[in-house]
Design a protein around this motif. Structure first.
Motif, mmCIF file in Angstrom:
data_model
loop_
_atom_site.group_PDB
_atom_site.id
_atom_site.type_symbol
_atom_site.label_atom_id
_atom_site.label_comp_id
_atom_site.label_asym_id
_atom_site.label_seq_id
_atom_site.Cartn_x
_atom_site.Cartn_y
_atom_site.Cartn_z
ATOM 1 N N VAL A 18 14.794 -41.521 43.513
ATOM 2 C CA VAL A 18 15.189 -39.983 42.690
ATOM 3 C C VAL A 18 14.973 -39.270 43.597
ATOM 4 O O VAL A 18 13.690 -39.210 43.850
ATOM 5 C CB VAL A 18 15.056 -40.517 41.465
ATOM 6 C CG1 VAL A 18 13.963 -39.410 40.499
ATOM 7 C CG2 VAL A 18 15.323 -41.786 40.301
ATOM 8 N N ILE A 19 14.868 -37.810 43.592
ATOM 9 C CA ILE A 19 14.140 -36.844 43.441
ATOM 10 C C ILE A 19 13.761 -35.735 42.435
ATOM 11 O O ILE A 19 15.311 -35.083 42.700
ATOM 12 C CB ILE A 19 14.563 -36.194 45.049
ATOM 13 C CG1 ILE A 19 14.035 -35.091 45.043
ATOM 14 C CG2 ILE A 19 15.838 -35.787 44.823
ATOM 15 C CD1 ILE A 19 13.484 -34.864 47.013
ATOM 16 N N ILE A 72 16.500 -22.596 41.922
ATOM 17 C CA ILE A 72 15.520 -24.410 41.603
ATOM 18 C C ILE A 72 17.260 -25.226 41.476
ATOM 19 O O ILE A 72 17.806 -26.391 42.254
ATOM 20 C CB ILE A 72 14.953 -24.073 40.391
ATOM 21 C CG1 ILE A 72 14.747 -25.962 40.683
ATOM 22 C CG2 ILE A 72 15.659 -24.572 39.140
ATOM 23 C CD1 ILE A 72 13.500 -25.877 41.809
ATOM 24 N N LEU A 73 18.251 -24.456 41.172
ATOM 25 C CA LEU A 73 19.721 -25.144 40.580
ATOM 26 C C LEU A 73 19.957 -24.988 41.676
ATOM 27 O O LEU A 73 20.196 -26.468 42.134
ATOM 28 C CB LEU A 73 20.469 -24.360 39.414
ATOM 29 C CG LEU A 73 20.049 -24.503 38.150
ATOM 30 C CD1 LEU A 73 20.275 -23.428 37.417
ATOM 31 C CD2 LEU A 73 20.095 -25.729 37.351
ATOM 32 N N ARG A 74 20.090 -24.199 42.911
ATOM 33 C CA ARG A 74 21.415 -23.996 44.049
ATOM 34 C C ARG A 74 20.431 -25.265 44.377
ATOM 35 O O ARG A 74 21.004 -25.963 45.601
ATOM 36 C CB ARG A 74 21.370 -22.988 43.881
ATOM 37 C CG ARG A 74 22.361 -22.750 46.017
ATOM 38 C CD ARG A 74 23.103 -21.241 46.059
ATOM 39 N NE ARG A 74 23.696 -21.013 44.763
ATOM 40 C CZ ARG A 74 24.297 -21.358 44.645
ATOM 41 N NH1 ARG A 74 25.294 -21.770 45.564
ATOM 42 N NH2 ARG A 74 25.305 -20.366 43.644
ATOM 43 N N ALA A 75 18.914 -25.248 44.956
ATOM 44 C CA ALA A 75 18.105 -26.028 45.739
ATOM 45 C C ALA A 75 18.439 -27.682 45.218
ATOM 46 O O ALA A 75 18.839 -28.309 46.705
ATOM 47 C CB ALA A 75 16.787 -25.876 45.865
ATOM 48 N N SER A 76 18.833 -28.142 44.247
ATOM 49 C CA SER A 76 19.321 -28.759 44.031
ATOM 50 C C SER A 76 20.462 -29.603 44.103
ATOM 51 O O SER A 76 20.724 -30.694 44.246
ATOM 52 C CB SER A 76 18.749 -29.083 42.615
ATOM 53 O OG SER A 76 19.371 -28.872 41.132
ATOM 54 N N PHE A 77 21.247 -28.592 43.913
ATOM 55 C CA PHE A 77 23.235 -29.153 44.266
ATOM 56 C C PHE A 77 23.050 -29.198 45.595
ATOM 57 O O PHE A 77 23.712 -30.080 46.395
ATOM 58 C CB PHE A 77 23.682 -27.775 43.651
ATOM 59 C CG PHE A 77 24.311 -28.324 42.357
ATOM 60 C CD1 PHE A 77 25.645 -29.630 42.037
ATOM 61 C CD2 PHE A 77 23.471 -27.057 41.331
ATOM 62 C CE1 PHE A 77 25.651 -29.864 40.658
ATOM 63 C CE2 PHE A 77 23.898 -27.584 39.655
ATOM 64 C CZ PHE A 77 24.952 -28.738 39.195
ATOM 65 N N ARG A 79 24.034 -32.065 50.308
ATOM 66 C CA ARG A 79 23.860 -32.647 52.031
ATOM 67 C C ARG A 79 22.949 -34.578 52.306
ATOM 68 O O ARG A 79 23.289 -35.485 52.945
ATOM 69 C CB ARG A 79 21.890 -31.842 52.259
ATOM 70 C CG ARG A 79 21.959 -31.842 53.768
ATOM 71 C CD ARG A 79 21.074 -31.129 53.895
ATOM 72 N NE ARG A 79 20.067 -31.115 55.400
ATOM 73 C CZ ARG A 79 18.886 -30.564 55.615
ATOM 74 N NH1 ARG A 79 17.890 -29.929 54.697
ATOM 75 N NH2 ARG A 79 18.113 -31.069 56.538
ATOM 76 N N TYR A 80 22.107 -34.844 51.098
ATOM 77 C CA TYR A 80 22.468 -36.071 51.376
ATOM 78 C C TYR A 80 23.130 -37.475 50.328
ATOM 79 O O TYR A 80 22.610 -38.607 50.311
ATOM 80 C CB TYR A 80 21.106 -36.341 50.482
ATOM 81 C CG TYR A 80 20.018 -35.383 51.586
ATOM 82 C CD1 TYR A 80 19.331 -36.377 52.483
ATOM 83 C CD2 TYR A 80 19.501 -34.668 51.249
ATOM 84 C CE1 TYR A 80 18.698 -35.339 53.996
ATOM 85 C CE2 TYR A 80 18.292 -33.574 52.111
ATOM 86 C CZ TYR A 80 18.094 -34.118 53.320
ATOM 87 O OH TYR A 80 17.332 -33.543 54.400
ATOM 88 N N TYR A 113 19.970 -42.542 38.697
ATOM 89 C CA TYR A 113 19.752 -41.579 38.433
ATOM 90 C C TYR A 113 19.398 -41.040 40.290
ATOM 91 O O TYR A 113 19.318 -42.019 40.952
ATOM 92 C CB TYR A 113 18.410 -40.756 37.713
ATOM 93 C CG TYR A 113 18.706 -40.529 35.855
ATOM 94 C CD1 TYR A 113 19.780 -39.997 35.590
ATOM 95 C CD2 TYR A 113 18.588 -41.618 35.645
ATOM 96 C CE1 TYR A 113 19.921 -40.284 33.968
ATOM 97 C CE2 TYR A 113 18.616 -42.012 34.183
ATOM 98 C CZ TYR A 113 19.924 -41.325 33.204
ATOM 99 O OH TYR A 113 19.642 -41.565 32.461
ATOM 100 N N GLY A 114 19.644 -40.132 40.644
ATOM 101 C CA GLY A 114 19.153 -39.322 42.150
ATOM 102 C C GLY A 114 18.374 -38.486 42.215
ATOM 103 O O GLY A 114 17.135 -37.984 41.626
ATOM 104 N N VAL A 115 19.690 -36.714 42.327
ATOM 105 C CA VAL A 115 18.495 -36.085 41.835
ATOM 106 C C VAL A 115 18.720 -35.357 40.608
ATOM 107 O O VAL A 115 19.812 -35.758 39.675
ATOM 108 C CB VAL A 115 19.269 -34.390 42.563
ATOM 109 C CG1 VAL A 115 18.533 -33.177 42.589
ATOM 110 C CG2 VAL A 115 19.558 -35.016 44.436
#
Ligand code: NAI
Ligand code: MG
Length: 398
Positions: free
Chosen positions: A140-141, A200-205, A210-211, A268-270
């Protein structure tokens, strides 16, 4: 290329111990850098009335990358009492220097990964079907908005007439609190901005894309906290639809998430959340992978390239002053790895992470927390590794 300079911010208590250990690992792994020390923490509050001196801000401004240990914070009255007598007349008010750093540099993106280490005796286990025991793998991150919300610092006790009168314009305030004397009211605001929320939303998406994570889980409470959580959920839905159609958006409430995290953490992941709920949910997941001795974090401003990397634990003052230090340096060493990722030294971070994983899996060297002992000086005689033993074992694997 000239050598990089890293601002070491040991802070207080065990922060001083673990920062030193992380630098030992960085050096052994071949990361070439110079380290300059930045003053931060309780000592500077007591002596100078400022736990985050301007000279430290300037150092970070100049070198951009900080490796932070931990600081000690105390409530308002205790902070005042410990202030040097000559400063007590000046009307100084203590506030956390790490929160101050986040706000000063707009370090609004906070990432807190929680990954299971194979062989960690502290891994979460649960009962499966029949008599089986399951050890779900956590990967999870958490993306925590790091500068706004409940930690924004806009708060009052016995608010001024201006503030009180503004509150009186809200019908719910009148109905629920209108009969309470003003002197008996404390207010802490929860302010979300569209810009901070969008970032913060964009960084998470983007991270999920990416991963290769299939979903992003928004962990707030939009059904009750309608304006702030509600805005975040609405923006998340719009962003997912417009820009990240291949990634699913899941919406869980923070309270339910704290229940789900022990039932099915592997799902769960991001995860993305505001400041307070991000703080809560990241400690919750950290508990599944070994607790504070393992929980690392990065906080940065993508626009300026300024980043400060720190374990999520505090200064654990009760463990300071032991003849041999007992605390686990892994959270700090993993935070240093996040620093390396941020400055694109991925080969070195990969090498260090592999060494950490090997030491944990081998199980020969374990700090007191990994041996489930109460944190007392005797743990060393009972076979627990010292902080330095753990670092040495990691370095040996490099
Ligand atoms: P803490 O995180 O310092 O310690 C809580 C407990 O966690 C410790 O007693 C210990 O049992 C365990 N622990 C923490 N770090 C560990 C490590 N590396 N290895 C093994 N076990 C570890 O939290 P606490 O006791 O609530 O706060 C102590 C001080 O730290 C307070 O003044 C608090 O304000 C401050 N703090 C600072 C933070 C920061 O600098 N970012 C974050 C959290 C607390
Ligand atoms: Mg926390």
């Amino acid at each position: 290329m000239s050598k990089r300079t890293i601002v070491a911010l040991p802070g207080d208590g065990i922060g001083k111990i673990v920062v030193e250990e992380s630098i030992r690992v960085l050096k052994a792994a071949g990361f070439e850098a110079e380290y300059v020390e930045g003053d931060i923490g309780w000592e500077f509050w007591r002596k100078e009335g400022n736990p985050l001196p301007d000279r430290t801000i300037q150092l970070i401004e100049k070198h951009k990358i900080g490796l932070f240990g931990a600081i000690t914070s105390k409530p308002k009255d205790a902070a005042f009492e410990e202030l040097a007598p000559e400063l007590q007349e000046k009307g100084l008010v203590y506030s956390s220097p790490i929160v101050g750093l986040r706000q000063h540099f707009g370090l609004d993106i906070c990432m807190r990964p929680c990954h299971t280490y194979k062989g960690n005796p502290l891994n979460f286990i649960r009962r499966g079907v029949g008599d089986t025991i399951e050890e779900p793998e956590v990967d999870v991150i958490i993306f925590r908005q790091n500068t706004e919300g409940l930690y924004g610092g806009v708060e009052w006790s016995n608010p001024s007439d201006l503030v009180y009168n503004a509150l009186l314009t809200h019908p719910k305030f009148v109905k629920n609190f209108g009969s309470v004397p003003k002197e008996e009211i404390s207010v802490s605001t929860r302010i979300f901005t569209k810009e901070g929320t969008e970032r913060i939303l964009r960084a998470s998406f983007e991270y999920a894309r990416r991963y290769g994570y299939k979903s992003v889980t928004l962990c707030e409470k939009p059904n009750v906290i309608r304006e702030t959580s509600g805005m975040m959920y609405k923006m998340a839905m719009e962003m997912q639809k417009a820009d990240f159609p291949e990634i699913e958006l899941w919406n869980t409430n923070i309270d339910a998430q704290m229940m789900w995290l022990t039932k099915n953490p592997e799902n769960y992941g991001v995860i993305v959340a505001g400041n307070m709920f991000g703080d809560i949910v990241s400690d919750g997941f950290a508990g599944l992978i070994g607790g504070l001795g393992f929980a690392c974090s990065a906080q940065f401003n993508p626009d300026t390239g300024i980043g400060v990397f720190e374990p999520t634990h505090g200064s654990a003052p009760k463990y300071v002053g032991y003849d041999k230090s007992i605390v686990n340096p892994i959270a700090m060493i993993e935070s240093a790895c996040m620093m390396l990722d941020f400055i694109e030294e991925n080969d070195i971070s990969t090498k260090i992470r592999k060494a950490v994983a090997e030491v944990i899996e081998e199980g020969k060297v374990r700090t007191y927390d990994m041996m489930k002992m109460p944190g007392r000086p005797e743990v060393i005689d009972k076979g627990a590794a010292t902080t330095q033993d753990m670092t040495d074992a990691i370095i040996a694997k490099l």
